[in-house]
Design a protein around this motif. Structure first.
Motif, mmCIF file in Angstrom:
data_model
loop_
_atom_site.group_PDB
_atom_site.id
_atom_site.type_symbol
_atom_site.label_atom_id
_atom_site.label_comp_id
_atom_site.label_asym_id
_atom_site.label_seq_id
_atom_site.Cartn_x
_atom_site.Cartn_y
_atom_site.Cartn_z
ATOM 1 N N ASP A 47 0.867 -1.291 -0.077
ATOM 2 C CA ASP A 47 -0.045 -0.011 -0.082
ATOM 3 C C ASP A 47 0.708 1.291 -0.001
ATOM 4 O O ASP A 47 0.664 2.331 -0.688
ATOM 5 C CB ASP A 47 -1.080 -0.054 1.236
ATOM 6 C CG ASP A 47 -2.002 -1.028 1.152
ATOM 7 O OD1 ASP A 47 -2.397 -1.429 0.104
ATOM 8 O OD2 ASP A 47 -2.507 -1.349 2.176
ATOM 9 N N PHE A 48 1.807 1.367 0.654
ATOM 10 C CA PHE A 48 2.895 2.318 1.126
ATOM 11 C C PHE A 48 3.741 2.622 -0.409
ATOM 12 O O PHE A 48 3.472 3.694 -0.737
ATOM 13 C CB PHE A 48 3.890 1.984 1.929
ATOM 14 C CG PHE A 48 5.019 2.852 1.683
ATOM 15 C CD1 PHE A 48 5.083 4.154 2.009
ATOM 16 C CD2 PHE A 48 6.317 2.048 1.192
ATOM 17 C CE1 PHE A 48 6.602 4.739 1.682
ATOM 18 C CE2 PHE A 48 7.576 2.770 0.854
ATOM 19 C CZ PHE A 48 7.384 4.146 1.259
ATOM 20 N N LEU A 49 4.168 1.572 -1.115
ATOM 21 C CA LEU A 49 4.607 1.597 -2.246
ATOM 22 C C LEU A 49 3.741 2.182 -3.422
ATOM 23 O O LEU A 49 4.176 3.163 -4.287
ATOM 24 C CB LEU A 49 5.193 0.275 -2.915
ATOM 25 C CG LEU A 49 6.486 -0.292 -2.043
ATOM 26 C CD1 LEU A 49 6.624 -1.721 -2.577
ATOM 27 C CD2 LEU A 49 7.563 0.558 -2.496
ATOM 28 N N GLY A 50 2.483 2.044 -3.336
ATOM 29 C CA GLY A 50 1.513 2.768 -4.180
ATOM 30 C C GLY A 50 1.331 4.211 -3.726
ATOM 31 O O GLY A 50 1.138 5.042 -4.688
ATOM 32 N N VAL A 51 1.281 4.685 -2.562
ATOM 33 C CA VAL A 51 1.507 6.109 -2.174
ATOM 34 C C VAL A 51 2.804 6.716 -2.704
ATOM 35 O O VAL A 51 2.904 7.990 -3.204
ATOM 36 C CB VAL A 51 1.325 6.144 -0.720
ATOM 37 C CG1 VAL A 51 1.719 7.633 -0.302
ATOM 38 C CG2 VAL A 51 -0.047 5.762 -0.271
ATOM 39 N N PHE A 52 3.873 5.946 -2.674
ATOM 40 C CA PHE A 52 5.138 6.612 -2.807
ATOM 41 C C PHE A 52 5.165 6.711 -4.437
ATOM 42 O O PHE A 52 5.509 7.944 -4.993
ATOM 43 C CB PHE A 52 6.393 5.584 -2.735
ATOM 44 C CG PHE A 52 7.424 5.987 -3.057
ATOM 45 C CD1 PHE A 52 8.294 6.953 -2.590
ATOM 46 C CD2 PHE A 52 8.240 5.520 -4.239
ATOM 47 C CE1 PHE A 52 9.672 7.609 -2.904
ATOM 48 C CE2 PHE A 52 9.397 6.008 -4.783
ATOM 49 C CZ PHE A 52 10.095 7.082 -4.091
ATOM 50 N N SER A 53 4.828 5.632 -5.408
ATOM 51 C CA SER A 53 4.815 5.914 -6.756
ATOM 52 C C SER A 53 4.046 6.995 -7.264
ATOM 53 O O SER A 53 4.214 7.573 -8.494
ATOM 54 C CB SER A 53 4.631 4.517 -7.305
ATOM 55 O OG SER A 53 3.370 4.122 -7.154
ATOM 56 N N ALA A 54 2.884 6.994 -6.439
ATOM 57 C CA ALA A 54 1.836 8.040 -6.944
ATOM 58 C C ALA A 54 2.301 9.656 -6.701
ATOM 59 O O ALA A 54 1.943 10.569 -7.242
ATOM 60 C CB ALA A 54 0.514 7.949 -6.059
ATOM 61 N N ASN A 55 3.355 9.708 -5.909
ATOM 62 C CA ASN A 55 3.875 10.991 -5.393
ATOM 63 C C ASN A 55 5.348 11.359 -5.985
ATOM 64 O O ASN A 55 5.511 12.550 -5.961
ATOM 65 C CB ASN A 55 3.729 11.226 -3.891
ATOM 66 C CG ASN A 55 2.585 11.386 -3.402
ATOM 67 O OD1 ASN A 55 2.153 12.564 -3.481
ATOM 68 N ND2 ASN A 55 1.837 10.352 -2.972
ATOM 69 N N LEU A 56 6.004 10.581 -6.274
ATOM 70 C CA LEU A 56 7.478 10.653 -6.989
ATOM 71 C C LEU A 56 7.618 9.602 -7.691
ATOM 72 O O LEU A 56 7.499 8.409 -7.592
ATOM 73 C CB LEU A 56 8.202 10.484 -5.740
ATOM 74 C CG LEU A 56 9.902 11.015 -6.198
ATOM 75 C CD1 LEU A 56 9.909 12.294 -6.345
ATOM 76 C CD2 LEU A 56 11.101 10.460 -5.050
ATOM 77 N N ARG A 57 7.977 10.405 -9.221
ATOM 78 C CA ARG A 57 8.426 9.532 -10.266
ATOM 79 C C ARG A 57 9.902 9.583 -10.371
ATOM 80 O O ARG A 57 10.552 10.666 -10.739
ATOM 81 C CB ARG A 57 8.053 10.475 -11.477
ATOM 82 C CG ARG A 57 8.145 9.283 -12.955
ATOM 83 C CD ARG A 57 7.457 9.662 -14.155
ATOM 84 N NE ARG A 57 7.459 11.065 -14.615
ATOM 85 C CZ ARG A 57 8.423 11.494 -15.140
ATOM 86 N NH1 ARG A 57 9.394 10.678 -15.767
ATOM 87 N NH2 ARG A 57 8.537 12.772 -15.780
#
Length: 125
Positions: A47-57
Motif C-alpha cells: 500500500d505504501f509503495l502505491g502512495v510513494f509511486s503516486a507522489n514521486l516519479r
C-alpha cells in the motif's frame, strides 16, 4: 540485491517472495512527505509503495557503493525524481540504505534520503 532489482523492474511477485511477512520499511526524513515514516508488514508496504509511486516519479536511481556483512547490507547512491504533487524536479540527491535479511527475505528496509531537496520540490508552488 535481488529485492532492489525486483523493485526497480516493477516485479511485484518477486518482491513479495523476497519480503518477510513482518518486514519493516522505514524512511527517514521530512514527515510532511506522505512516504516518510515506518510501515510494518508486507501488505501495508505494498500500500505504501502505491502512495510513494503516486507522489514521486524516479528519473535516476544509481547505486554507487554496496557493502555486506552477515545479514546486513548497506547501499549508497544517487537519485533524481519529479514530484507529482507539484510537478517539480527534486534535483540529484544522495541516498543511503541499510537492509537486513533473514532466511533469504528482507526484514528491514531503512531508507535515508535528502528529504530537504525532495520536500522543497514537493511543496513548490
Amino acid at each position: 540485491m535481488a529485492f532492489m532489482g525486483a523493485m526497480g523492474s516493477g516485479d511485484m511477485e518477486q518482491m513479495s517472495a523476497l519480503m518477510a511477512d513482518d518486514m519493516v520499511w522505514h524512511n527517514e526524513g521530512d514527515t510532511s512527505l506522505p512516504w516518510i515514516g515506518e510501515t510494518v508488514g508486507k501488505e501495508k508496504i505494498f500500500d505504501f509503495l502505491g502512495v510513494f509511486s503516486a507522489n514521486l516519479r524516479t528519473t535516476l536511481w544509481e547505486n554507487t557503493d554496496a557493502f555486506a556483512s552477515g545479514d546486513t547490507v548497506a547501499v549508497f547512491g544517487r537519485m533524481n525524481g519529479i514530484t507529482t504533487h507539484s510537478g517539480a524536479e527534486t534535483g540529484e540527491f544522495s541516498f543511503a540504505l541499510r537492509a537486513k535479511v533473514r532466511d533469504g527475505q528482507v526484514v528491514l528496509w531503512h531508507w535515508h534520503e535528502d528529504s530537504f531537496a525532495i520536500s522543497k520540490a514537493y511543496h513548490a508552488e
